[in-house]
Design a protein around this motif. Sequence first.
Motif, PDB file in Angstrom:
ATOM      1  N   ARG A  84      -8.904  42.004  55.992  1.00  0.00           N
ATOM      2  CA  ARG A  84      -9.004  42.794  54.749  1.00  0.00           C
ATOM      3  C   ARG A  84      -8.968  44.294  55.044  1.00  0.00           C
ATOM      4  NH1 ARG A  84     -12.126  40.991  49.520  1.00  0.00           N
ATOM      5  NH2 ARG A  84     -10.339  39.796  48.827  1.00  0.00           N
ATOM      6  N   ASP A  85      -8.359  44.632  56.129  1.00  0.00           N
ATOM      7  CA  ASP A  85      -8.208  46.021  56.538  1.00  0.00           C
ATOM      8  C   ASP A  85      -9.541  46.730  56.773  1.00  0.00           C
ATOM      9  OD1 ASP A  85      -6.455  47.904  57.349  1.00  0.00           O
ATOM     10  OD2 ASP A  85      -6.299  48.886  55.385  1.00  0.00           O
ATOM     11  N   ARG A  86     -10.603  45.937  57.030  1.00  0.00           N
ATOM     12  CA  ARG A  86     -11.895  46.604  57.288  1.00  0.00           C
ATOM     13  C   ARG A  86     -12.752  45.898  58.336  1.00  0.00           C
ATOM     14  NH1 ARG A  86     -15.443  46.511  51.844  1.00  0.00           N
ATOM     15  NH2 ARG A  86     -17.028  47.359  53.236  1.00  0.00           N
ATOM     16  N   TYR A  87     -12.728  44.559  58.390  1.00  0.00           N
ATOM     17  CA  TYR A  87     -13.645  43.860  59.298  1.00  0.00           C
ATOM     18  C   TYR A  87     -12.958  43.581  60.634  1.00  0.00           C
ATOM     19  CZ  TYR A  87     -16.086  43.005  54.930  1.00  0.00           C
ATOM     20  OH  TYR A  87     -16.726  43.161  53.727  1.00  0.00           O
ATOM     21  N   LEU A 144     -17.041  51.265  56.558  1.00  0.00           N
ATOM     22  CA  LEU A 144     -18.295  51.961  56.240  1.00  0.00           C
ATOM     23  C   LEU A 144     -18.661  52.955  57.334  1.00  0.00           C
ATOM     24  CD1 LEU A 144     -20.564  49.102  54.812  1.00  0.00           C
ATOM     25  CD2 LEU A 144     -19.411  50.905  53.547  1.00  0.00           C
ATOM     26  N   PRO A 145     -19.322  54.054  56.961  1.00  0.00           N
ATOM     27  CA  PRO A 145     -19.737  55.024  57.975  1.00  0.00           C
ATOM     28  C   PRO A 145     -20.678  54.355  58.975  1.00  0.00           C
ATOM     29  CG  PRO A 145     -20.284  55.794  55.740  1.00  0.00           C
ATOM     30  CD  PRO A 145     -19.736  54.423  55.603  1.00  0.00           C
ATOM     31  N   GLY A 146     -20.494  54.610  60.223  1.00  0.00           N
ATOM     32  CA  GLY A 146     -21.346  54.020  61.254  1.00  0.00           C
ATOM     33  C   GLY A 146     -20.885  52.638  61.687  1.00  0.00           C
ATOM     34  N   GLU A 147     -19.871  52.118  60.979  1.00  0.00           N
ATOM     35  CA  GLU A 147     -19.300  50.796  61.290  1.00  0.00           C
ATOM     36  C   GLU A 147     -20.383  49.753  61.584  1.00  0.00           C
ATOM     37  OE1 GLU A 147     -16.435  51.489  64.400  1.00  0.00           O
ATOM     38  OE2 GLU A 147     -15.111  52.575  63.035  1.00  0.00           O
ATOM     39  N   PRO A 148     -21.212  49.440  60.567  1.00  0.00           N
ATOM     40  CA  PRO A 148     -22.324  48.523  60.810  1.00  0.00           C
ATOM     41  C   PRO A 148     -21.871  47.109  61.180  1.00  0.00           C
ATOM     42  CG  PRO A 148     -22.065  48.923  58.465  1.00  0.00           C
ATOM     43  CD  PRO A 148     -21.117  49.845  59.157  1.00  0.00           C
TER      44      PRO A 148
END
Length: 539
Positions: A31-34, A56-60
């Motif tokens: 999904r272009d993020r995980y 997300l900032p900090g790539e949690p």
Amino acid sequence: MSYCLNPICLNPENLAYSQRCQSCGSLLRLRDRYRVLKPLGQGGFGATFLAQDEALPGEPSCVIKQLRPSGTAPHILEMARELFEREAKTLGKIGNHPQVPRLLDYFEDHEQFYLVQEYISGATLQQEVKRDGVLSEAGVKQFLSEMLPLLQYIHEQKVIHRDIKPANLIRRDQDVRLVLIDFGAVKNQVSQVTNQSEQTALTAYAIGTPGFAPPEQMAMRPVYASDIYALGVTSIYLLTGKSPRDLDYNPTTGEMMWEQLVQVSAHLTQVLRKMLEVSVRNRYQSAEEVLRALEMEPYLDSLAQSMVAQSSVSVKERTSLTRNHLEDSSVYCSNPSSPSSSAGIQELAAAIRARRAKAAEGAALQAPGIRQGVMTTKSTTLANSNSTLHQNSKVSRKLDTQALLTAYVKGRRDFAQHNLNLLNLQGAELSGTNFHSSQLEKTNLQGANLHNTDFGRSSLNRANLRDANLSQAYFSHADLEAADLRGADLSYAYLNNANLRGANLCGANLTGAKISEEQLAVAKTNWMTVRPNGKRGLL
Ligand SMILES: Nc1ncnc2c1ncn2[C@@H]1O[C@H](COP(=O)(O)OP(=O)(O)OP(=O)(O)O)[C@@H](O)[C@H]1O
């Protein structure tokens, strides 16, 4: 590392931050993020991965579950999807509880289903026991006092977890709280009638873990009390380090044989026995009932003893009296949820509270209007035996310093309900001791080793606990008013419901301790006090 999620990829391990899999060419960001970092496990229906959310900032960190049914038959696929949806729905519904992972995302991508949930960093209880060894009685009581309110909440939401076991409980590093994971086997909407054949087929794939799941769950009829049974088996694991498959079972009754393997008080044994009842009818029906029993049983135990000891009552009268009393209090009641038995408990609890309040005020031991040996009505019986309990425990359970230390060295650990007021136990080695409901007023325990000790409901008024090792000690409902706790190590201690008014916590270490802001507000602290989050400063 960047890990490829294509189930048929032959070489899923890739260099960090690659765009596409070098082996199968699949995109590596879901999904272009995980971005998946590594696999965590593979069950019957899905695979679980550790990932990071690069949007997300900090790539949690997060956990991604991918639906991967082992069979391809349409009905298997359908069932797997149903289970998956169930976990998502349940987490969506109850994932706002601090002891449940939050549901972060749920979607279909390239005909694969995904569920993204909060990553809980920490060790499972299974890993903890393997690493640190088994828990003491105080440790298990603390475990239960943390788990039972969570179970109560889940059941109130009409959810049965069905797979409670040490491997599904993670102690979160951040705040040392226990978090329950793996809601894939939950039974939702308990009250709704579902299509029987669908439900049966589905549950066949989600019956929980043999040994932890009770017989009715294995027979596909789970109820709320099934989770209580699994919690009981988990407690036995924590006390013995043995999984159910390593334990023997009574061939006649089917009961797990664990009592000879543990050294715990009679009252905890009794509670665990009832949690592990094979028959649902005889088991605790709710988490609240177990919580109540854990707090009441030591009192009921001595109540019965003190009544038997009463010299002015005939044997016949005594027997029937004891039985009536226990029936009233629902300890041995076949239907403990009945209104009358719960009223009995409340009545008894009220009497006990009244007795404690009186004792604290230093009032006369015998309440006005109550005469020894004359037992006419239920209420006078109760009050009378309570005053006797107080007197008996004061007279017959007093120990001096030498007797206590000698008994400890010889291996005795149970000193519950003893009068140990004013003893000088400075620097003593007393770790793992049970002082439940004992009186330790003005007792000198300075510098003593009291690691993992049970002080539940004890009176430690003005006790000297300066520089004592109280790590992982249990203080639920203890009275620590004006106690000197300067420099004490209270890390991971359980202090909920303890009275800390005027207690001196200057320089004490409260890292990971269970204690509320209200409790801290009435105690004395200074900049040297280490707060529950591990940081120093004024509270
Ligand atoms: N939210 C989470 N945070 C951290 N770790 C998790 C989380 N959920 C699962 N895990 C870990 O991932 C691994 C795989 O867990 P999962 O619940 O998918 O089931 P499993 O252990 O593979 O199989 P089963 O469903 O039979 O228990 C386990 O080691 C578990 O501790």
